[in-house]
Write a protein that holds these residues in place. Structure first.
Motif, mmCIF file in Angstrom:
data_model
loop_
_atom_site.group_PDB
_atom_site.id
_atom_site.type_symbol
_atom_site.label_atom_id
_atom_site.label_comp_id
_atom_site.label_asym_id
_atom_site.label_seq_id
_atom_site.Cartn_x
_atom_site.Cartn_y
_atom_site.Cartn_z
ATOM 1 N N TRP A 97 5.997 5.824 -1.372
ATOM 2 C CA TRP A 97 6.951 5.817 -0.268
ATOM 3 C C TRP A 97 8.242 5.122 -0.696
ATOM 4 O O TRP A 97 8.230 4.198 -1.513
ATOM 5 N N GLN A 99 1.771 4.358 -2.727
ATOM 6 C CA GLN A 99 1.600 5.764 -2.375
ATOM 7 C C GLN A 99 2.870 6.571 -2.630
ATOM 8 O O GLN A 99 2.935 7.754 -2.304
ATOM 9 N N GLN A 147 -7.853 -1.508 -1.215
ATOM 10 C CA GLN A 147 -8.861 -1.261 -0.184
ATOM 11 C C GLN A 147 -9.556 -2.542 0.259
ATOM 12 O O GLN A 147 -10.113 -2.604 1.356
ATOM 13 N N PHE A 201 0.831 -1.207 0.000
ATOM 14 C CA PHE A 201 0.000 0.000 0.000
ATOM 15 C C PHE A 201 0.863 1.254 0.000
ATOM 16 O O PHE A 201 0.634 2.188 -0.781
ATOM 17 N N LEU A 202 1.882 1.282 0.867
ATOM 18 C CA LEU A 202 2.748 2.447 0.953
ATOM 19 C C LEU A 202 3.631 2.591 -0.284
ATOM 20 O O LEU A 202 3.913 3.708 -0.724
ATOM 21 N N PRO A 229 -2.848 8.404 4.755
ATOM 22 C CA PRO A 229 -1.560 7.706 4.638
ATOM 23 C C PRO A 229 -0.334 8.624 4.669
ATOM 24 O O PRO A 229 0.568 8.498 3.861
ATOM 25 N N SER A 230 -0.322 9.586 5.605
ATOM 26 C CA SER A 230 0.860 10.421 5.787
ATOM 27 C C SER A 230 1.808 9.730 6.763
ATOM 28 O O SER A 230 1.395 8.832 7.520
#
Length: 429
Positions: free
Chosen positions: A34, A32, A157, A28-29, A89-90
């Protein structure tokens, strides 16, 4: 539903709850944007939080007589933390949520182990732990299948939706366990009716060589084992090898499918041959797993890699609580002892994720600086490095196994007659 059946069902439903997002968090990250190092940092934060909380949570489980309520609150809190990650998601939110997940997730394994010991008693404990873990791994299979299927419809999700559904089911299963069926003295490792005055001091944890050795072995094992599956998922995502969620789900399904028979098999082997062959098999499987993962970069390699995880982790899921219960039998410190062992193994697991991030990013450069050129990617270097750590654990085990109570378990009554919490307790080996 009787209490033992409810306990087994609870283990099935908690499979997707007690570990939070697990390997899906890295995917997931990664999606995003990361970096591998930042992902490693938040995974380490969660691991360290759990590590710090595990021993106190074990002591809390020993002391409390509301183990069902503890399990309910922990499951709800882990689910809430994961939802926060989905919508916010910070880095700060993910770090705080991972810390919360680590803290409250630390209470679930000792709470389940305590309820199991308090319900079935010490003679049936290893047998029921085998059933618990088989149910837990079956739950992981079902959850992973659901995640894999729904990920094609709604994306990552799906992981969150599946977790919520199983969390709701776990609440119902927990409420189905009769409070009166739990002997809270037996649940903490005392003889029936011994009361709090029968408990040893906490110093018993530091004065028991077998417990210290076992904790060291587990720390080394989990340092090598913990980053393997997240690294597989990250490599698939980073190199564009396919749908990382799908392949991670397939890998989890394979591993958990192997763990189901391995958990039952481990309980049977413990009864007949003791714990030595089980620990040997688990410690040998991990370096082989690292070699396999490093040798092939295709997405399908996740399958044999996770089959080997099913062997090692499947065995230790049964051996860890059963052997700790045997080592600390009669002290009244079973759950704090289990918590201490989980804390030590958590040190290895939490530190390993950051180490893996650095190996992926800088491992090849480090080897080149030492004059070693390799055709492996950074991920390959990480797999080999973490797999090699298990060889150290194996050496420690072989050098110290005479100090550990590894002889066969003989308490399980064949034919299904449970000994119960009130059965005579064997002397500690």
């Amino acid at each position: 539903m009787n209490t033992v059946a409810a306990l087994t069902t609870l283990n099935f439903l908690l499979a997707d709850v007690r570990d939070g997002l697990g390997p899906y968090l890295a995917i997931f990250l990664q999606g995003q944007g990361w970096s591998a190092i930042d992902i490693g940092y938040v995974l380490t934060i969660g691991g360290l939080a759990g590590m710090i909380a595990t021993t106190p949570m074990g002591a809390f489980v020993d002391a409390t007589r509301r183990k069902r309520v503890v399990t309910l609150v922990a499951a709800i809190a882990v689910t809430a933390a994961c939802l926060a990650i989905l919508y916010f998601p910070s880095f700060p939110v993910v770090a705080i949520s991972q810390a919360l997940t680590g803290v409250v997730g630390a209470v679930i394994p000792p709470a389940i182990a305590a309820m199991t010991l308090g319900i079935v008693g010490p003679k049936e404990f290893s047998h029921q732990i085998g059933r618990n873990e088989a149910a837990n791994h079956s739950g992981n299979v079902v959850a992973a299948v659901a995640c894999a299927g729904f990920s094609y419809l709604v994306g990552i999700q799906a992981v969150f939706f599946v977790m919520i559904a199983m969390a709701v089911g776990s609440i119902a299963a927990t409420l189905a366990i009769r409070e009166s069926a739990i002997d809270h003295d037996v649940a903490r490792g005392l003889d029936k009716g011994a009361g709090d005055n029968g408990a040893s001091g906490f110093s018993v944890l530091l004065k028991t060589p077998a417990l210290l050795i076992f904790g060291l072995i587990l720390m080394l094992f989990h340092f090598g084992n913990a980053p393997m599956l997240p690294l597989v998922g990250q490599r698939i995502e980073a190199l564009g090898l396919g749908n990382a969620v799908f392949w991670t789900s397939v890998a989890i399904i394979v591993a958990q499918a192997v763990m189901v028979p391995m958990a039952l098999f481990a309980a049977r082997i413990a009864e007949r041959y003791g714990y030595a062959p089980l620990l040997l098999a688990a410690l040998v499987a991990l370096p082989v797993r690292g070699i396999v993962a490093a040798s092939v970069t295709d997405a399908w390699i996740a399958i044999p890699v996770q089959m080997l995880d099913g062997v090692g982790a499947g065995i230790l899921s049964v051996v860890t609580p059963a052997l700790v219960a045997r080592i600390l039998r009669g002290t009244g410190r079973f759950n704090v002892g289990l918590g201490a062992v989980m804390t030590v193994q958590g040190i290895g697991a939490s530190l390993s994720t950051t180490a893996a991030g650095y190996l992926v990013q800088d491992g090849r450069a480090w080897l080149s600086a030492l004059g070693v050129e390799t055709g492996f990617t950074g991920y390959g270097v990480a797999f080999l490095g973490h797999g090699a750590v298990a060889l150290v654990a194996l050496a420690v085990f072989l050098a110290t196994m005479r100090l550990m109570p590894l002889e066969p378990e003989s308490g399980h009554v064949r034919g299904g007659a449970a000994s119960g919490p009130g059965a005579p307790t064997p002397a500690t080996a």
